[in-house]
Design a protein around this motif. Structure first.
Motif, short mmCIF file in Angstrom:
data_model
loop_
_atom_site.label_atom_id
_atom_site.label_comp_id
_atom_site.label_asym_id
_atom_site.label_seq_id
_atom_site.Cartn_x
_atom_site.Cartn_y
_atom_site.Cartn_z
N LYS A 114 0.84 -1.19 0.00
CA LYS A 114 0.00 0.00 0.00
C LYS A 114 0.87 1.24 0.00
N ILE A 115 0.34 2.32 -0.55
CA ILE A 115 1.01 3.61 -0.52
C ILE A 115 0.39 4.44 0.60
N TRP A 168 4.07 11.18 -9.81
CA TRP A 168 3.12 10.06 -9.73
C TRP A 168 3.25 9.15 -10.96
N THR A 217 -4.12 3.12 -1.97
CA THR A 217 -3.47 4.37 -1.60
C THR A 217 -4.16 4.90 -0.36
#
Length: 261
Positions: A114-115, A168, A217
């Protein structure tokens, strides 16, 4: 991030030093062309911004200390246990995942990650944004060693919806490389690598015969509202306007989010 006073000029430097100390990994920055405000704040200019690519970071960690790699990111059995639960529930996000069929084929090979995004301040006024990633499984519980760095940037020169976009895109390209399992042959913008070592690594396995999949995210409310440009949030609404698209809670009035009656 530093024992000495941190300013907007050395925040990124201190963050890199802190990350090196915590991870024990060789950190090589990847520079991305972006657009930021000039120092006067009245115009913009092209400026290079640094990012730590997840595939390079995990590649170095795997090569240098596999025991630590598995302590932080989990073991194949832990990955499989996580994915079997996801496969059993078969949520919509998983069905739409680009590596859906490959993960179902062999969940023992895929690290679920996960971010995590967070905002902070340098001193009292200068705001900054930091981005990390972490595994959903693993035995490491210390935040400083569990969350692995991607990039940090100051808000003072950021242009909303513009400065972060190239960062990104580079981050997305890096996660695609982790899904492919091999080092890419060119930059995220399809230009050739300027670094000889990145050119030599092209086509080699990143983390052995394992892969990594980004599944979510996450972040605090302020970070999510800024990065995702949320139309409904406490940052963008007046008192009485909804701050949540699900429950309709407001910052004040009869439906205030503090009212649990």
């Amino acid at each position: 991030m530093s024992s000495k006073k941190t300013t907007k000029k050395n925040a990124c430097r201190d963050w890199i030093r802190f990350s090196k100390r915590c991870s024990g990994v060789r950190i090589r920055l990847y520079w991305v062309d972006s657009i930021a405000k000039k120092r006067c704040g009245l115009a913009s200019e092209c400026r290079k911004k640094p990012i730590l690519l997840p595939h390079e970071f995990l590649g170095w960690l795997f090569r240098m200390d596999q025991a630590r790699f598995h302590r932080i990111l989990g073991t194949p059995q832990q990955w499989a246990d996580y994915w079997w639960e996801v496969i059993a529930n078969d949520p919509e996000w998983f069905r739409e995942h680009p590596f859906y069929h490959r993960i179902r084929g062999n969940p023992y090979q895929w690290v679920p990650c996960k971010i995590f995004g967070d905002d902070g301040k340098i001193g009292k006024r200068k705001a900054m944004l930091a981005l990390h990633f972490y595994s959903t499984v693993g035995d490491e519980r210390r935040t400083a060693e569990r969350k692995l760095p991607i990039f940090v940037r100051n808000n003072i020169d950021a242009i909303p919806g513009c400065t972060d976009r190239p960062l990104w895109l580079a981050n997305s390209w890096s996660w695609q490389s982790l899904g492919d399992g091999v080092y890419p042959a060119a930059r995220h913008d399809l230009k050739p690598f300027e670094d000889k070592w990145r050119h030599k690594m092209a086509g080699k396995r990143i983390i052995g015969y394992y892969y990594a999949a980004m599944i979510a995210t996450t972040g605090d409310w302020m970070w999510a509202a800024e990065v995702a440009n949320l139309r409904q949030s406490y940052k963008r609404t007046r008192i009485g306007d909804p701050i949540c698209h699900i429950c309709g809670a407001t910052c004040g009035g009869a439906h205030t989010f503090t009212n649990f009656a």
